[in-house]
Motif scaffolding. Structure first.
Motif, PDB file in Angstrom:
ATOM      1  N   LEU A 141     -15.487 -45.000  34.162  1.00 44.87           N
ATOM      2  CA  LEU A 141     -15.067 -43.905  33.284  1.00 44.87           C
ATOM      3  C   LEU A 141     -15.552 -42.598  33.906  1.00 44.87           C
TER       4      LEU A 141
ATOM      5  N   GLY B 181     -21.861 -41.859  23.717  1.00 42.80           N
ATOM      6  CA  GLY B 181     -21.781 -43.301  24.005  1.00 42.80           C
ATOM      7  C   GLY B 181     -20.481 -43.984  23.637  1.00 42.80           C
ATOM      8  N   GLY B 182     -19.361 -43.240  23.704  1.00 42.35           N
ATOM      9  CA  GLY B 182     -18.067 -43.782  23.284  1.00 42.35           C
ATOM     10  C   GLY B 182     -17.578 -44.976  24.081  1.00 42.35           C
ATOM     11  N   ASP B 183     -18.187 -45.256  25.240  1.00 46.25           N
ATOM     12  CA  ASP B 183     -17.815 -46.459  26.000  1.00 46.25           C
ATOM     13  C   ASP B 183     -18.300 -47.735  25.316  1.00 46.25           C
TER      14      ASP B 183
ATOM     15  N   ASP C  23     -15.203 -37.618  20.843  1.00 49.65           N
ATOM     16  CA  ASP C  23     -13.861 -37.748  21.424  1.00 49.65           C
ATOM     17  C   ASP C  23     -13.297 -39.160  21.199  1.00 49.65           C
TER      18      ASP C  23
ATOM     19  N   GLY D 245     -16.662 -37.733  15.491  1.00 53.26           N
ATOM     20  CA  GLY D 245     -17.073 -36.399  15.044  1.00 53.26           C
ATOM     21  C   GLY D 245     -18.232 -35.907  15.892  1.00 53.26           C
TER      22      GLY D 245
ATOM     23  N   SER E  17     -25.386 -39.017  25.833  1.00 49.88           N
ATOM     24  CA  SER E  17     -24.433 -37.907  25.918  1.00 49.88           C
ATOM     25  C   SER E  17     -24.008 -37.626  27.347  1.00 49.88           C
TER      26      SER E  17
ATOM     27  N   GLN F 103     -30.831 -39.607  27.273  1.00 46.13           N
ATOM     28  CA  GLN F 103     -30.720 -39.540  28.736  1.00 46.13           C
ATOM     29  C   GLN F 103     -31.010 -38.088  29.092  1.00 46.13           C
TER      30      GLN F 103
HETATM   31  N1  SAM Z   1     -23.913 -42.734  30.118  1.00 48.60           N
HETATM   32  C1  SAM Z   1     -23.311 -41.509  30.296  1.00 48.60           C
HETATM   33  C2  SAM Z   1     -23.937 -40.542  31.233  1.00 48.60           C
HETATM   34  O1  SAM Z   1     -25.114 -40.203  31.087  1.00 48.60           O
HETATM   35  O2  SAM Z   1     -23.256 -40.126  32.167  1.00 48.60           O
HETATM   36  C3  SAM Z   1     -22.861 -40.928  29.024  1.00 48.60           C
HETATM   37  C4  SAM Z   1     -21.607 -41.647  28.659  1.00 48.60           C
HETATM   38  S1  SAM Z   1     -20.913 -41.362  27.127  1.00 48.60           S
HETATM   39  C5  SAM Z   1     -19.262 -41.726  27.516  1.00 48.60           C
HETATM   40  C6  SAM Z   1     -21.041 -39.650  26.772  1.00 48.60           C
HETATM   41  C7  SAM Z   1     -20.191 -39.253  25.590  1.00 48.60           C
HETATM   42  O3  SAM Z   1     -20.810 -38.200  24.865  1.00 48.60           O
HETATM   43  C8  SAM Z   1     -18.794 -38.769  25.949  1.00 48.60           C
HETATM   44  O4  SAM Z   1     -17.831 -39.724  25.607  1.00 48.60           O
HETATM   45  C9  SAM Z   1     -18.646 -37.461  25.148  1.00 48.60           C
HETATM   46  O5  SAM Z   1     -17.371 -37.324  24.558  1.00 48.60           O
HETATM   47  C10 SAM Z   1     -19.761 -37.610  24.118  1.00 48.60           C
HETATM   48  N2  SAM Z   1     -20.213 -36.343  23.530  1.00 48.60           N
HETATM   49  C11 SAM Z   1     -20.394 -35.142  24.138  1.00 48.60           C
HETATM   50  N3  SAM Z   1     -20.802 -34.217  23.248  1.00 48.60           N
HETATM   51  C12 SAM Z   1     -20.873 -34.829  22.042  1.00 48.60           C
HETATM   52  C13 SAM Z   1     -21.227 -34.407  20.724  1.00 48.60           C
HETATM   53  N4  SAM Z   1     -21.587 -33.138  20.480  1.00 48.60           N
HETATM   54  N5  SAM Z   1     -21.195 -35.325  19.725  1.00 48.60           N
HETATM   55  C14 SAM Z   1     -20.837 -36.607  19.957  1.00 48.60           C
HETATM   56  N6  SAM Z   1     -20.484 -37.060  21.173  1.00 48.60           N
HETATM   57  C15 SAM Z   1     -20.508 -36.203  22.203  1.00 48.60           C
END
Ligand code: SAM
Length: 275
Positions: A45, A84-86, A108, A136, A156, A188
Motif C-alpha cells: 500500500l 491503520g486502515g489496512d 479514508d 472519520g 498514522s 509510530q
Molecule cells: N503503518 C503505516 C506507516 O507508518 O507508514 C501507517 C499505515 S495506515 C494505512 C495510516 C492511515 O492513517 C492512513 O490510511 C490514513 O488515511 C490514516 N490517517 C491519517 N490521518 C488520519 C486522521 N486524522 N484520522 C484517522 N486516520 C488518519
C-alpha cells in the motif's frame, strides 16, 4: 518495460522497488492511493508516494505496535486504533482473547475498501464481530470519547496533511482523557536517523502528559532508514518492566517476550535524543 517505484525518503535519498503490476491507483478525498505488486516485497500500500505496508515485512510493525501495549496492560478489553486502515494492527489486537471490542477509526474509507480487496492477509480481521470500523477523523473521535479505551494505538501516516494533528501535546492530552485509569497509548514516531527532531519533540510532548513514557525501536525494511521508533505513554504500567509471566502464547513472527524487554535498550544516539 521495467517499472520502478521511487520513494523519496528525504530530499537527497530514495528507495526504489521493482513493480510487477499496479493493482489500484485512486485519488481519494485525502490522498493518492496505490496498491502495487512488487518483486521484493509483494503487494504494498502506497499513500502519496510513501510505502505504508507490504505483505513481506508488515508483521514487524503490526506486531510491535500492538503486542507491546496489549501485553503491558493487565486486562485490555477495549482498544482504539487511529488510522491503520489496512487492518494489520486490528488483526494483531484481536489475537488477544481479553479484547472484547476493537474500534478502527480511519479517516479514508477508500483505504479500508481497497485493502480489503487487495491485501486480505493484512485486512482479514476487519470482519471480526469484535471489530467496529468507523470512518472519520481520529482527532474528533478521540475528543468525543472520554475514559473509554484501555489501549489506544495511533497507526498514522507521517505528520503532514490529515495526520499532522495526530502528533503533539494537545492530541496526547486528548488521548490521556480518552484512556481508562490504567490506559496505555502507543504511536509510530518516525525514524531517529533521518528525523531526529520529530522523534525528540514527539517524545517530549508525550512525556509532558504521561507519567510513564518510553521509546522502543524495530527494524522495518521498507521504512526510511529501516529503523523505526514507537513511543509509548502509559498512565501506570511500564512497558519495559511489564510482567509477562502470565501472558498467553500467540502466533508471531517478530515479537517475543524477550524482545519485549530488549527493544527498549536503545543505541546511544537515540538515547541522547530523548534524554
Ligand atoms: N503503518 C503505516 C506507516 O507508518 O507508514 C501507517 C499505515 S495506515 C494505512 C495510516 C492511515 O492513517 C492512513 O490510511 C490514513 O488515511 C490514516 N490517517 C491519517 N490521518 C488520519 C486522521 N486524522 N484520522 C484517522 N486516520 C488518519
Amino acid at each position: 518495460m521495467e517499472m520502478w517505484l521511487k520513494e523519496e525518503q528525504i530530499e537527497s535519498a530514495a528507495m526504489t522497488y521493482k513493480v510487477k503490476e499496479t493493482l489500484v491507483r485512486r485519488k481519494t478525498d485525502f490522498q493518492d492511493l496505490a496498491i502495487l505488486d512488487t518483486e521484493a516485497f509483494g503487494r504494498m500500500l502506497v499513500l502519496d508516494g510513501i510505502v505504508q505496508t507490504t505483505i513481506n515485512d508488515e508483521y514487524v510493525y503490526h506486531e510491535m505496535i500492538s503486542h507491546i501495549p496489549l501485553f503491558t496492560h493487565p486486562n485490555p478489553k477495549k482498544v482504539l486504533v487511529v488510522g491503520g486502515g489496512d487492518g494489520g494492527a486490528i488483526r494483531e489486537v484481536l489475537k488477544h482473547p481479553s479484547v472484547e471490542k476493537a474500534v478502527l477509526c480511519e479517516i479514508d474509507g477508500v483505504v479500508v475498501e481497497e485493502c480489503k480487496k487487495h491485501l486480505p492477509e493484512i485486512s482479514c480481521a476487519l470482519e471480526d464481530p469484535r471489530c467496529e470500523v468507523f470512518i472519520g477523523d481520529g482527532i474528533k473521535y478521540v475528543h468525543e470519547h472520554k475514559n473509554e479505551f484501555d489501549v489506544i494505538i495511533v497507526d498514522s501516516t507521517d505528520p503532514f496533511g490529515a495526520a499532522e494533528g495526530l502528533f503533539g501535546g494537545s492530541f496526547y492530552k486528548e488521548i490521556y482523557e480518552c484512556l481508562t485509569e490504567e490506559g496505555i497509548f502507543i504511536a509510530q514516531t518516525e525514524t531517529p536517523f533521518y528525523l531526529p527532531e520529530v522523534v525528540k519533540s514527539v517524545f517530549s510532548d508525550a512525556k509532558a502528559v504521561f507519567p510513564v513514557t518510553k521509546l522502543f525501536m524495530a527494524a522495518i525494511p521498507t521504512y526510511p532508514s529501516g529503523y523505526w521508533s514507537f513511543t509509548v505513554g502509559s498512565k501506570k504500567h511500564d512497558p519495559e518492566n511489564a510482567d509477562l509471566s502470565k501472558t498467553i502464547d500467540i502466533s508471531t513472527k517478530y515479537y517475543t517476550k524477550k524482545l519485549h524487554k530488549a527493544c527498549f535498550s536503545l543505541p546511544k544516539y537515540v538515547e541522547d535524543l530523548i534524554k
